[in-house]
Design an enzyme around this catalytic site. Structure first.
Site, PDB file in Angstrom:
ATOM      1  N   SER A  58       0.863  -1.183   0.000  1.00  0.00           N
ATOM      2  CA  SER A  58       0.000   0.000   0.000  1.00  0.00           C
ATOM      3  C   SER A  58       0.893   1.224   0.000  1.00  0.00           C
ATOM      4  O   SER A  58       2.094   1.132   0.288  1.00  0.00           O
ATOM      5  CB  SER A  58      -0.859  -0.021   1.271  1.00  0.00           C
ATOM      6  OG  SER A  58      -1.464   1.232   1.531  1.00  0.00           O
ATOM      7  N   TYR A  83      -1.769  -0.819  10.637  1.00  0.00           N
ATOM      8  CA  TYR A  83      -1.886  -1.118   9.210  1.00  0.00           C
ATOM      9  C   TYR A  83      -0.589  -0.763   8.484  1.00  0.00           C
ATOM     10  O   TYR A  83      -0.052  -1.553   7.698  1.00  0.00           O
ATOM     11  CB  TYR A  83      -3.062  -0.339   8.629  1.00  0.00           C
ATOM     12  CG  TYR A  83      -3.296  -0.537   7.149  1.00  0.00           C
ATOM     13  CD1 TYR A  83      -3.826  -1.724   6.664  1.00  0.00           C
ATOM     14  CD2 TYR A  83      -2.991   0.474   6.238  1.00  0.00           C
ATOM     15  CE1 TYR A  83      -4.062  -1.903   5.305  1.00  0.00           C
ATOM     16  CE2 TYR A  83      -3.221   0.302   4.885  1.00  0.00           C
ATOM     17  CZ  TYR A  83      -3.751  -0.881   4.422  1.00  0.00           C
ATOM     18  OH  TYR A  83      -3.978  -1.055   3.064  1.00  0.00           O
TER      19      TYR A  83
END
Length: 267
Positions: free
Chosen positions: A154, A167
């Site tokens: 990501s 995350y």
């Protein structure tokens, strides 16, 4: 002839979103698909994940493209689930050429308020799960002296993220795995790269919006802030990048990070 004719792709988190888009794109190029997905809800993060009905639909869609699709329900945190799926893939197809480590979750939480079980779930699914799956697939690739692994990280794997430290930690960890595996596996003709999308228009956005009591566009803009005037990219943009990285067009590309960020990291 399709570029990936006869190849076999093992995809985690394949039932919907980016995993589904990549499965269909690889199938369009002639690859047989092994679609691995939990296909049931989890208490955390609490929004809808892939489902059995989506896996069943994926089988029909892939096979309509003239290739085979083997589905396996399982948890990337459970080695026995992974081993069963990998063994079934090898029994059915005799090889695994592509691994797309895609299964993942996302949820918000301030660092000092995160319960330990939420931290553990994020790291175990997003990071440890990628290792557990690769650990079973890599020996298959080593035996055939070829393979490509793509870790779906990501933009959060390349920058800090507000209320998303767990995350971000998981996605940064995937970069470390990617670079280390590339070194270890190059002698076996196995390439490893990571991809780094900005927000993607998938059911995860809808789930995060529901948890936050806001809209999907607000979620995308809060998490991203793209330079180009779009709130997110599409799953098909991700699959196009994966197609390049698993093809012979990138035959000498390994250990690298590929950014699909609509300019976000340029800000």
């Amino acid at each position: 002839m399709a570029e990936l004719q006869g190849k076999v792709a093992f995809i985690t988190g394949a039932a919907h979103g980016q995993g589904r888009a990549v499965a269909l794109a690889l199938a369009q190029e002639g690859a047989h698909i092994v679609a691995f997905d939990l296909a049931k809800p989890l208490a955390y993060p609490g929004y809808a994940l892939g489902s059995e009905s989506e896996l069943d639909l994926l089988i029909r869609e892939v096979e309509a493209l003239g290739v085979s699709c083997l589905t396996a329900q399982g948890d990337v945190r459970r080695d026995e689930d992974i081993k069963r799926a990998v063994d079934a893939a090898v029994t059915r197809f005799g090889r695994i050429d592509i691994l797309f480590n895609n299964a993942g979750i996302c949820a918000y939480g301030l660092v000092h308020e995160l319960p330990e079980d939420e931290w553990d779930a994020m790291i175990d699914i997003n990071l440890k799960g990628a290792w557990l799956v690769a650990r079973r697939v890599i020996p298959v690739m080593m035996a055939q002296k070829s393979g490509v692994i793509i870790n779906n990280s990501s933009i959060a794997g390349l920058r800090g993220m507000n209320r998303l430290s767990h995350y971000a930690a998981s996605k940064w960890g995937l970069v470390g795995l990617t670079k280390s595996w590339a070194i270890e596996l190059a002698p076996h003709n196995i390439r490893v790269n990571s991809i780094h999308p900005t927000g993607v228009n998938t059911p995860m956005n809808d789930g995060l919006a529901k948890l936050e009591g806001t809209t999907t566009q607000e979620i995308a803009e809060r998490s991203a802030g793209n330079l180009l005037p779009v709130p997110w990219v599409e799953p098909e943009d991700v699959s196009a990048m994966v197609l390049f990285l698993v093809s012979d067009k990138s035959r000498y590309v390994t250990g690298s990070q590929f950014v699909l960020d609509a300019g976000l990291l340029t800000r």
